[in-house]
Design an enzyme around this catalytic site. Sequence first.
Site, PDB file in Angstrom:
ATOM      1  N   CYS A 115       0.817  -1.228   0.000  1.00 12.58           N
ATOM      2  CA  CYS A 115       0.000   0.000   0.000  1.00 12.58           C
ATOM      3  C   CYS A 115       0.850   1.277   0.000  1.00 12.58           C
ATOM      4  CB  CYS A 115      -0.961  -0.002   1.179  1.00 12.58           C
ATOM      5  SG  CYS A 115      -2.080  -1.400   1.146  1.00 12.58           S
ATOM      6  N   HIS A 252      -3.110   7.283   2.222  1.00 13.41           N
ATOM      7  CA  HIS A 252      -3.592   5.991   1.731  1.00 13.41           C
ATOM      8  C   HIS A 252      -5.007   5.767   2.256  1.00 13.41           C
ATOM      9  CE1 HIS A 252      -4.017   1.859   0.807  1.00 13.41           C
ATOM     10  NE2 HIS A 252      -3.817   1.425   2.041  1.00 13.41           N
ATOM     11  N   ASN A 282     -10.175   0.055  -0.267  1.00 13.88           N
ATOM     12  CA  ASN A 282      -8.715   0.110  -0.196  1.00 13.88           C
ATOM     13  C   ASN A 282      -8.153  -0.484  -1.498  1.00 13.88           C
ATOM     14  OD1 ASN A 282      -6.010  -0.291   0.287  1.00 13.88           O
ATOM     15  ND2 ASN A 282      -6.272  -1.151   2.339  1.00 13.88           N
TER      16      ASN A 282
HETATM   17  O1  UT7 Z   1      -3.889  -1.099   3.462  1.00  9.97           O
HETATM   18  C1  UT7 Z   1      -3.099  -1.764   4.370  1.00  9.97           C
HETATM   19  C2  UT7 Z   1      -3.406  -1.376   5.713  1.00  9.97           C
HETATM   20  N1  UT7 Z   1      -4.621  -1.990   6.203  1.00  9.97           N
HETATM   21  C3  UT7 Z   1      -5.337  -1.340   7.085  1.00  9.97           C
HETATM   22  O2  UT7 Z   1      -5.045  -0.211   7.376  1.00  9.97           O
HETATM   23  C4  UT7 Z   1      -6.460  -2.044   7.793  1.00  9.97           C
HETATM   24  C5  UT7 Z   1      -6.350  -1.788   9.253  1.00  9.97           C
HETATM   25  N2  UT7 Z   1      -7.389  -2.381  10.074  1.00  9.97           N
HETATM   26  C6  UT7 Z   1      -8.681  -1.972  10.021  1.00  9.97           C
HETATM   27  O3  UT7 Z   1      -9.048  -1.135   9.215  1.00  9.97           O
HETATM   28  C7  UT7 Z   1      -9.658  -2.556  11.027  1.00  9.97           C
HETATM   29  O4  UT7 Z   1      -8.951  -3.237  12.030  1.00  9.97           O
HETATM   30  C8  UT7 Z   1     -10.691  -3.501  10.375  1.00  9.97           C
HETATM   31  C9  UT7 Z   1     -11.675  -2.714   9.543  1.00  9.97           C
HETATM   32  C10 UT7 Z   1      -9.992  -4.556   9.533  1.00  9.97           C
HETATM   33  C11 UT7 Z   1     -11.498  -4.225  11.469  1.00  9.97           C
HETATM   34  O5  UT7 Z   1     -12.097  -3.263  12.327  1.00  9.97           O
HETATM   35  P1  UT7 Z   1     -12.076  -3.486  13.912  1.00  9.97           P
HETATM   36  O6  UT7 Z   1     -12.838  -2.383  14.505  1.00  9.97           O
HETATM   37  O7  UT7 Z   1     -10.623  -3.641  14.300  1.00  9.97           O
HETATM   38  O8  UT7 Z   1     -12.902  -4.817  14.078  1.00  9.97           O
HETATM   39  P2  UT7 Z   1     -12.450  -6.228  14.708  1.00  9.97           P
HETATM   40  O9  UT7 Z   1     -11.425  -6.866  13.832  1.00  9.97           O
HETATM   41  O10 UT7 Z   1     -12.122  -6.024  16.129  1.00  9.97           O
HETATM   42  O11 UT7 Z   1     -13.785  -7.040  14.610  1.00  9.97           O
HETATM   43  C12 UT7 Z   1     -14.908  -6.740  15.440  1.00  9.97           C
HETATM   44  C13 UT7 Z   1     -15.999  -7.737  15.192  1.00  9.97           C
HETATM   45  C14 UT7 Z   1     -15.533  -9.197  15.346  1.00  9.97           C
HETATM   46  O12 UT7 Z   1     -16.574  -9.905  15.968  1.00  9.97           O
HETATM   47  P3  UT7 Z   1     -16.467 -10.286  17.531  1.00  9.97           P
HETATM   48  O13 UT7 Z   1     -15.213 -11.092  17.667  1.00  9.97           O
HETATM   49  O14 UT7 Z   1     -16.398  -8.973  18.250  1.00  9.97           O
HETATM   50  O15 UT7 Z   1     -17.718 -11.058  17.767  1.00  9.97           O
HETATM   51  C15 UT7 Z   1     -15.400  -9.665  13.922  1.00  9.97           C
HETATM   52  O16 UT7 Z   1     -15.598 -11.046  13.779  1.00  9.97           O
HETATM   53  O17 UT7 Z   1     -16.494  -7.634  13.857  1.00  9.97           O
HETATM   54  C16 UT7 Z   1     -16.495  -8.910  13.236  1.00  9.97           C
HETATM   55  N3  UT7 Z   1     -16.272  -8.749  11.816  1.00  9.97           N
HETATM   56  C17 UT7 Z   1     -17.237  -8.503  10.914  1.00  9.97           C
HETATM   57  N4  UT7 Z   1     -18.580  -8.386  11.052  1.00  9.97           N
HETATM   58  C18 UT7 Z   1     -19.300  -8.122   9.960  1.00  9.97           C
HETATM   59  C19 UT7 Z   1     -15.078  -8.746  11.159  1.00  9.97           C
HETATM   60  N5  UT7 Z   1     -15.273  -8.505   9.832  1.00  9.97           N
HETATM   61  C20 UT7 Z   1     -16.618  -8.362   9.675  1.00  9.97           C
HETATM   62  C21 UT7 Z   1     -17.411  -8.094   8.552  1.00  9.97           C
HETATM   63  N6  UT7 Z   1     -18.736  -7.982   8.737  1.00  9.97           N
HETATM   64  N7  UT7 Z   1     -16.896  -7.932   7.322  1.00  9.97           N
END
Ligand code: UT7
Length: 325
Positions: A115, A252, A282
């Site tokens: 990225c 980004h 992204n």
């Molecule tokens: O370009 C390279 C760089 N990449 C990035 O910058 C990405 C960086 N990371 C992020 O943007 C965020 O961490 C994410 C968007 C990937 C995830 O957001 P988060 O607020 O950190 O969510 P999480 O991973 O803590 O997930 C929270 C909940 C989980 O459920 P439980 O364990 O709380 O029951 C996940 O299983 O959301 C669930 N979950 C989803 N639910 C619905 C994860 N993905 C999804 C989804 N739809 N697509």
Amino acid sequence: MTKLRSVVVGCGSHLPARCVTNATLAETVDTSDDWIVQRTGIRQRYLAAADETTSTLGTRAAQAALDDAGLTADDIDLVICATSTPDHTFPSTATQIQAALGIHQGAAFDLQAVCAGFVYGVSTADKFLSTGSAKRALVVGAETFSRILDWEDRTTCVLFGDGAGAIVLEAREGEGTSADRGVLTSSLRSDGRHREKLYVDGGPGSTGTTGHLRMAGKEVFRFAVGSVTDVIVDAFEATGTTADDLNWFVPHQANRRIIEASADKLGIARDKVVLTVDRHGNTSAASIPLALDAACKDGRIRKGDLVMIEAIGGGFTWGAALIRW
Ligand code: UT7
């Protein structure tokens, strides 16, 4: 003292024909529009069809940038394509774009910094132009991340999209001050100890397959907000500028929350932030040139504006460049 500067003389972009909304994704993936919008700000993304490849998207973006600059293939002597999703292991996507555009002189190569690839590409092209090694460079960011996504993994597949953007940089004499047009400074970093947080689980030298993207999202998030601002501070210090001097911050486009937290931390006003993650998702190395082109075409970025670009990607790799447009 006069100094050769890499001045932006054109920009362009190209997106695949097919736009996929969160609601459409939710028909096949266990997710919802609400979750995706709240956690990322993404509302839709463009996904490439079988006949749309990284090189075809990149070629269309590069041609648009050439047209915008009023230049032709004969004027370009360097093509850098930042991509992690090349059409083939080799030859490079850059040489395919070079051939498709009818550029038969100079050098072309791919640059892989995930990225952060476009920022790395701008910084690298600037080294060629500011030392007189090339006269005009096309810097392209082009990706088809849809081809390396695990469509069964909702934690990653909803985040990415395909697309391409490009700028033309031209070597011009400046005064050597931060009032010059062009790339004023760039700062690049990497730290390979973070491999496991964001990687693809395949490759020609390991599995012999293309592999799928794997990400520990929370850890990437934490690093992106917590550590990546160092390169921006470097760029301000190197040029004697501050957040108040910026006209536009074009980071980004991975996640709206990361972008806004970074801007707040740096004291960059929210109305100076260019956001396209809602429309494009992204698109990795393509996200910054896509956002730059959007903000140029809608009249926000104008000649003379001070523009900060910044990105973080797998590796980790990260960097920033300060450009007077
Ligand atoms: O370009 C390279 C760089 N990449 C990035 O910058 C990405 C960086 N990371 C992020 O943007 C965020 O961490 C994410 C968007 C990937 C995830 O957001 P988060 O607020 O950190 O969510 P999480 O991973 O803590 O997930 C929270 C909940 C989980 O459920 P439980 O364990 O709380 O029951 C996940 O299983 O959301 C669930 N979950 C989803 N639910 C619905 C994860 N993905 C999804 C989804 N739809 N697509």
